[in-house]
Design a protein around this motif. Structure first.
Motif, PDB file in Angstrom:
ATOM      1  N   GLU A 104      50.406  32.500  65.755  1.00  0.00           N
ATOM      2  CA  GLU A 104      50.956  33.803  66.119  1.00  0.00           C
ATOM      3  C   GLU A 104      50.773  34.783  64.956  1.00  0.00           C
ATOM      4  N   ILE A 105      50.511  36.028  65.303  1.00  0.00           N
ATOM      5  CA  ILE A 105      50.295  37.077  64.302  1.00  0.00           C
ATOM      6  C   ILE A 105      50.900  38.380  64.807  1.00  0.00           C
ATOM      7  N   ALA A 106      51.238  39.255  63.881  1.00  0.00           N
ATOM      8  CA  ALA A 106      51.663  40.609  64.217  1.00  0.00           C
ATOM      9  C   ALA A 106      50.458  41.515  63.990  1.00  0.00           C
ATOM     10  N   VAL A 107      50.049  42.226  65.032  1.00  0.00           N
ATOM     11  CA  VAL A 107      48.844  43.057  64.958  1.00  0.00           C
ATOM     12  C   VAL A 107      49.235  44.494  64.649  1.00  0.00           C
ATOM     13  N   TYR A 108      48.561  45.096  63.645  1.00  0.00           N
ATOM     14  CA  TYR A 108      48.885  46.467  63.218  1.00  0.00           C
ATOM     15  C   TYR A 108      47.757  47.459  63.532  1.00  0.00           C
TER      16      TYR A 108
END
Length: 208
Positions: A104-108
């Motif tokens: 899981e990643i937070a996309v910016y």
């Protein structure tokens, strides 16, 4: 002649005797007063009988001391109030030291630099609770990194990219356009890397 001289001599002798008698009479008339002389007691003042000595003025001026004043007691310091115990936040008993989520990643944002398309992301893990139950935050860790994105990747999204609580498929360019219009959103996605180490699957994690 002889008779006259004798008479004159006799007269002179009588005069001398008369003067001597007068002087003696004056001395006898005022004898010196002494302790035993008559009338001496009436002229001498009798000594006063010693009595009680007079009380000094300062002694009578002193007031009788009143009752001693009791010093006012200072109020005893109040006992410290017990520290208020704050209610634990939802899911506060969970372990914050869980390992970084592997998929899981937070996309910016995204960037085409280097000749290929890459997503600018941050890794992290979930806070207390689960995203499906109480909207727990995804806590990012470290700095931004770059992960290549396959231009034919399979992408599904939910709210706020589309008005839906279930994942809907969109094209890669549509997804990039939304990121350009909403930079630094930090939406969380599950991802999978293909054989070329580029993201070939990207699914948004719904959070209330």
């Amino acid at each position: 002649m002889a008779h006259r001289r004798t008479l004159a001599a006799a007269l002179a002798l009588c005069g001398a005797l008369a003067l001597t008698a007068c002087d003696n009479g004056e001395d006898n008339a005022q004898p010196p007063a002494g302790p035993g002389a008559p009338g001496a007691g009436t002229a001498t003042t009798a000594p006063a009988t010693p009595g009680t000595p007079a009380t000094p003025a300062t002694a009578s001026a002193k007031a009788t001391p009143g009752p001693a004043k009791t010093p006012a007691k200072k109020p005893a310091p109040s006992a410290p109030k017990p520290a208020e115990t704050k209610a634990p936040a939802p899911g506060a008993t969970c372990d914050h030291k869980m390992p970084i989520s592997p998929d899981e990643i937070a996309v910016y944002r995204y960037t085409p630099e280097g000749g290929f398309l890459s997503l600018i992301v941050k890794h992290g893990n979930w806070g207390c609770g689960t995203p499906d139950s109480d909207g727990a935050p995804f806590e990012t860790i470290g700095v931004e990194t770059f992960i290549p994105l396959d231009q034919a990747a399979h992408i599904t999204v939910t709210n706020p990219i589309v008005t839906s609580t279930e994942n809907q498929k969109i094209g890669v360019q549509e997804f990039l356009d939304w990121l350009e219009a909403h930079p630094n959103s930090g939406l969380v996605f599950k991802y999978h890397l293909g054989a070329d180490a580029a993201i070939d699957t990207l699914d948004q994690v719904f959070t209330p």
